[in-house]
Design a protein around this motif. Structure first.
Motif, PDB file in Angstrom:
ATOM      1  N   THR A 100      27.210  -0.157  30.636  1.00  0.00           N
ATOM      2  CA  THR A 100      27.988   0.107  29.415  1.00  0.00           C
ATOM      3  C   THR A 100      29.103  -0.922  29.265  1.00  0.00           C
ATOM      4  OG1 THR A 100      27.538   2.442  29.796  1.00  0.00           O
ATOM      5  CG2 THR A 100      29.227   1.943  28.167  1.00  0.00           C
ATOM      6  N   ARG A 143      17.118   6.549  33.361  1.00  0.00           N
ATOM      7  CA  ARG A 143      17.313   6.266  31.928  1.00  0.00           C
ATOM      8  C   ARG A 143      16.609   4.985  31.508  1.00  0.00           C
ATOM      9  NH1 ARG A 143      23.650   5.863  32.284  1.00  0.00           N
ATOM     10  NH2 ARG A 143      23.043   5.156  34.344  1.00  0.00           N
ATOM     11  N   GLU A 155      16.590   2.344  34.551  1.00  0.00           N
ATOM     12  CA  GLU A 155      17.433   2.515  35.738  1.00  0.00           C
ATOM     13  C   GLU A 155      17.210   3.901  36.325  1.00  0.00           C
ATOM     14  OE1 GLU A 155      20.875  -0.615  35.411  1.00  0.00           O
ATOM     15  OE2 GLU A 155      21.484   1.331  34.665  1.00  0.00           O
ATOM     16  N   SER A 173      27.781   7.058  30.243  1.00  0.00           N
ATOM     17  CA  SER A 173      27.993   6.130  31.359  1.00  0.00           C
ATOM     18  C   SER A 173      28.124   6.866  32.691  1.00  0.00           C
ATOM     19  CB  SER A 173      29.258   5.291  31.115  1.00  0.00           C
ATOM     20  OG  SER A 173      29.679   4.673  32.309  1.00  0.00           O
ATOM     21  N   LEU A 174      27.263   6.494  33.624  1.00  0.00           N
ATOM     22  CA  LEU A 174      27.322   7.091  34.965  1.00  0.00           C
ATOM     23  C   LEU A 174      28.629   6.710  35.649  1.00  0.00           C
ATOM     24  CD1 LEU A 174      25.959   8.557  37.381  1.00  0.00           C
ATOM     25  CD2 LEU A 174      24.923   6.352  37.984  1.00  0.00           C
ATOM     26  N   TYR A 175      29.027   5.418  35.501  1.00  0.00           N
ATOM     27  CA  TYR A 175      30.232   4.964  36.196  1.00  0.00           C
ATOM     28  C   TYR A 175      31.490   5.622  35.633  1.00  0.00           C
ATOM     29  CZ  TYR A 175      28.060   1.544  39.315  1.00  0.00           C
ATOM     30  OH  TYR A 175      27.338   0.948  40.317  1.00  0.00           O
ATOM     31  N   ARG A 218      20.434  -1.580  43.694  1.00  0.00           N
ATOM     32  CA  ARG A 218      21.878  -1.631  43.964  1.00  0.00           C
ATOM     33  C   ARG A 218      22.250  -0.474  44.886  1.00  0.00           C
ATOM     34  NH1 ARG A 218      26.696  -1.828  39.434  1.00  0.00           N
ATOM     35  NH2 ARG A 218      25.763  -3.862  39.038  1.00  0.00           N
ATOM     36  N   GLU A 229      25.793   5.395  45.658  1.00  0.00           N
ATOM     37  CA  GLU A 229      24.727   5.225  44.653  1.00  0.00           C
ATOM     38  C   GLU A 229      23.592   4.363  45.190  1.00  0.00           C
ATOM     39  OE1 GLU A 229      25.870   2.381  41.663  1.00  0.00           O
ATOM     40  OE2 GLU A 229      24.087   2.739  40.444  1.00  0.00           O
TER      41      GLU A 229
HETATM   42  C1  16G Z   1      24.350  -1.143  36.075  1.00  0.00           C
HETATM   43  C2  16G Z   1      23.871  -1.046  37.508  1.00  0.00           C
HETATM   44  C3  16G Z   1      23.521   0.339  37.921  1.00  0.00           C
HETATM   45  C4  16G Z   1      24.588   1.339  37.523  1.00  0.00           C
HETATM   46  C5  16G Z   1      24.840   1.233  36.052  1.00  0.00           C
HETATM   47  C6  16G Z   1      25.913   2.175  35.574  1.00  0.00           C
HETATM   48  C7  16G Z   1      22.685  -3.231  37.675  1.00  0.00           C
HETATM   49  C8  16G Z   1      21.465  -3.923  38.067  1.00  0.00           C
HETATM   50  N1  16G Z   1      22.737  -1.911  37.790  1.00  0.00           N
HETATM   51  O1  16G Z   1      23.326  -1.117  35.183  1.00  0.00           O
HETATM   52  O2  16G Z   1      23.375   0.351  39.329  1.00  0.00           O
HETATM   53  O3  16G Z   1      24.189   2.642  37.849  1.00  0.00           O
HETATM   54  O4  16G Z   1      25.259  -0.088  35.742  1.00  0.00           O
HETATM   55  O5  16G Z   1      25.997   2.006  34.181  1.00  0.00           O
HETATM   56  O6  16G Z   1      23.611  -3.869  37.284  1.00  0.00           O
HETATM   57  P1  16G Z   1      26.616   3.066  33.212  1.00  0.00           P
HETATM   58  O7  16G Z   1      27.986   3.393  33.705  1.00  0.00           O
HETATM   59  O8  16G Z   1      26.618   2.421  31.871  1.00  0.00           O
HETATM   60  O9  16G Z   1      25.752   4.292  33.242  1.00  0.00           O
END
Ligand code: 16G
Length: 254
Positions: A100, A143, A155, A173-175, A218, A229
């Motif tokens: 994201t 997703r 992913e 967003s997971l993060y 990752r 993760e």
């Molecule tokens: C990135 C990461 C992935 C992580 C994701 C979280 C790579 C190859 N992978 O895509 O490991 O889980 O970001 O993204 O970079 P989000 O916060 O948008 O869900």
């Protein structure tokens, strides 16, 4: 428009090699010099065969190869088109960022289609990598990630169920979800390898089976050193560049 370009006079095939390769090279060249543009339709197999004065089998073979290479796309019922041009996405390999955030920095709107989210018994791999104890369960979130309508990556993330007890509560967003619960990783090891797309992933990413892709794993860590993760992703090879900055090491500077 492509109609004039495909008139019999305009098509002078490059010489040498089998006819289908000559036609393939001619179409590649026409796209490269902009005479046929992304989104333009090709004449039907029968029309093209008549114009170039080759058999329909030759046309079919040339088109099949160009579809496999990603230069042409076929839509059932509506014909064959020059594939939309991809602008490649560059992702730095020195920053631990989320999908994201990466896309927001580029001003690209992102969305996700959920493929799976739930609590499962862990696989042996997940148990070892996430450091789970007997009886622990694993949260999986999978997703398809898109920019607008274009699928970019699949992913599949696994976290301990203790870290993510309710995978259904992850928003876009997971993060950012992990940030809120104090579990955002601060370090990660990423392993990238070439792969050819298998049927299921090819269908989701809307590119031909066997097309080039990047398989990325990752493993991300909390400040404590604990793995938080494990994500295995498949990125389209035609849209992503992973870029690493290299500096000369201490030893070489001396
Ligand atoms: C990135 C990461 C992935 C992580 C994701 C979280 C790579 C190859 N992978 O895509 O490991 O889980 O970001 O993204 O970079 P989000 O916060 O948008 O869900």
């Amino acid at each position: 428009m492509t109609s004039e370009l495909f008139s019999a006079e305009a098509i002078i095939l490059p010489q040498g090699g089998p006819l289908y390769l000559q036609l393939k090279r001619w179409i590649e060249d026409a796209v490269a010099r902009g005479a046929i543009k992304p989104g333009d339709a090709l004449p039907s197999e029968r029309d093209l065969a008549a114009k170039v004065e080759v058999s329909r089998v030759t046309v079919r073979k040339a088109v099949q190869h160009l579809v496999r290479d990603g230069l042409l796309i076929q839509r059932h019922g509506s014909g064959t088109f020059v594939a939309p041009q991809q602008s490649r996405v560059e992702q730095s390999l020195s920053q631990l960022t989320s999908f994201t955030e990466d896309m927001a920095r580029r001003g690209m709107a992102v969305r996700a289609i959920w493929l799976d989210r739930g609590i499962y018994d862990p696989s042996p791999d997940e148990t070892v990598i996430l450091g789970l104890s007997p009886g622990d369960r694993v949260a999986r979130v999978a997703r398809l990630r898109l920019s607008g309508d274009m699928p970019l990556a699949i992913e599949r993330a696994a976290l301990s169920a203790e870290t993510l007890p309710d995978p259904g509560s992850v928003g876009s967003s997971l993060y950012s979800h992990l940030d809120k619960t104090g579990n955002r990783p601060v370090r990660a090891i990423q392993r990238i390898r070439a792969a050819n797309l298998e049927e299921n992933d090819a269908r989701l990413l809307e590119i031909p089976v066997g097309a080039a892709a990047l398989h990325i794993e990752r493993i991300a860590y909390l400040p404590s050193g604990k793995v938080v993760e494990l994500t295995r992703s498949v990125y389209r090879g035609d849209t992503y560049d992973f870029v690493a900055e290299l500096r000369v090491g201490e030893a070489a500077r001396k």
